[in-house]
Design an enzyme around this catalytic site. Sequence first.
Site, PDB file in Angstrom:
ATOM      1  N   THR A   1       0.823  -1.210   0.000  1.00 53.49           N
ATOM      2  CA  THR A   1       0.000   0.000   0.000  1.00 53.49           C
ATOM      3  C   THR A   1       0.854   1.256   0.000  1.00 53.49           C
ATOM      4  OG1 THR A   1      -1.810  -1.146   1.129  1.00 53.49           O
ATOM      5  CG2 THR A   1      -1.793   1.249   1.290  1.00 53.49           C
TER       6      THR A   1
ATOM      7  N   TYR B   1       4.152 -12.545   4.928  1.00 54.46           N
ATOM      8  CA  TYR B   1       3.133 -11.906   4.088  1.00 54.46           C
ATOM      9  C   TYR B   1       2.751 -12.913   3.012  1.00 54.46           C
ATOM     10  CZ  TYR B   1       1.077  -7.923   1.438  1.00 54.46           C
ATOM     11  OH  TYR B   1       0.243  -7.054   0.780  1.00 54.46           O
TER      12      TYR B   1
ATOM     13  N   LYS C   1       0.432 -12.248   7.747  1.00 52.31           N
ATOM     14  CA  LYS C   1      -0.561 -11.392   7.101  1.00 52.31           C
ATOM     15  C   LYS C   1      -1.189 -12.242   6.009  1.00 52.31           C
ATOM     16  CE  LYS C   1      -1.495  -7.199   4.478  1.00 52.31           C
ATOM     17  NZ  LYS C   1      -0.975  -5.977   3.807  1.00 52.31           N
TER      18      LYS C   1
ATOM     19  N   ILE D   1      -4.240  -6.196   9.034  1.00 52.23           N
ATOM     20  CA  ILE D   1      -3.414  -5.149   8.431  1.00 52.23           C
ATOM     21  C   ILE D   1      -4.208  -4.672   7.234  1.00 52.23           C
ATOM     22  CG2 ILE D   1      -1.216  -4.564   7.343  1.00 52.23           C
ATOM     23  CD1 ILE D   1       0.061  -6.864   8.902  1.00 52.23           C
TER      24      ILE D   1
END
Length: 298
Positions: free
Chosen positions: A55, A142, A170, A210
Amino acid sequence: MPQSSSLSASPDFSGLWIPLVTPFRGGAIDHAALSALTRRLAGDGVAGFVVCGSTGEAAALDETEQLAALETVQAAAEGLPIVMGLSGYHLGKTTAWVRQLAEHRLAGLLVPAPHYIRPSQAGLLEWFRAIADASPVPVLIYDIPYRTGATLARETLLALAEHPRIRGVKDCGGDMAKTRALIADGRLQVLSGEDHQIFATVAEGGAGAIAASGHVQTRRFVQVLRLLAENRLAQARAEWQPLRPLIELLFAEPNPGPVKALLAHGGSMSGELRSPMTRATDALRDRLVALDAGLSRR
């Protein structure tokens, strides 16, 4: 939550973490806007921040810019913990960057699989173990196959849970059976990385999220997670359901274009992105503004 590199205390990654956008103005990072955004979110009750995640357009930032963004967030975060994102596919360069980041005060590192090369499960084990060995702070895996091209099998994640520095995931894997298995195993904290799955993941025992959507309507997202943690399911659902259309629109075009457009409309930053990322369309921005305004009146 811990800010030091010590593993003597178990880190807690529960709650709402914001993967911060990186504001730009005239092609450069707008540090004033980044600082103001961080301070506002800290005051809205978030658990912590992720700097230089996807992001944050980290792929478009060089190392000097990444460190500068990290320092700005650290100065504005009011003591909240900070996780640094990193990525790549050259193991030597990545572990060298991990060691450089060790000079900074971090709660953890957010580490995806190496992109583009699509290693075997054995290769993925080597990748994450080597990075965790090099890191003095906890590692969050992730799991995001649609960005990396590499799918982490359930058995691989459970094997990685044996490493003392690998403490969470995540979860953008898109496999709810795998998510449930990780939650049931209990060794890794599972944080939803797909914003539309926050409620389901946390209701089933996940630790938090998240979530890029949490840049806006932040207090409502925080309240949803708080109510779920307190097992107040009906009240959590009542807070969650109005957020679902907002989440859908925020990902109707490539992230972070839509969330930057909404933040820019509020005057907190420019809507600028770095090419090849593009701004959200005017039509989507207008729909987001109207929906956000409606939520704010509720």
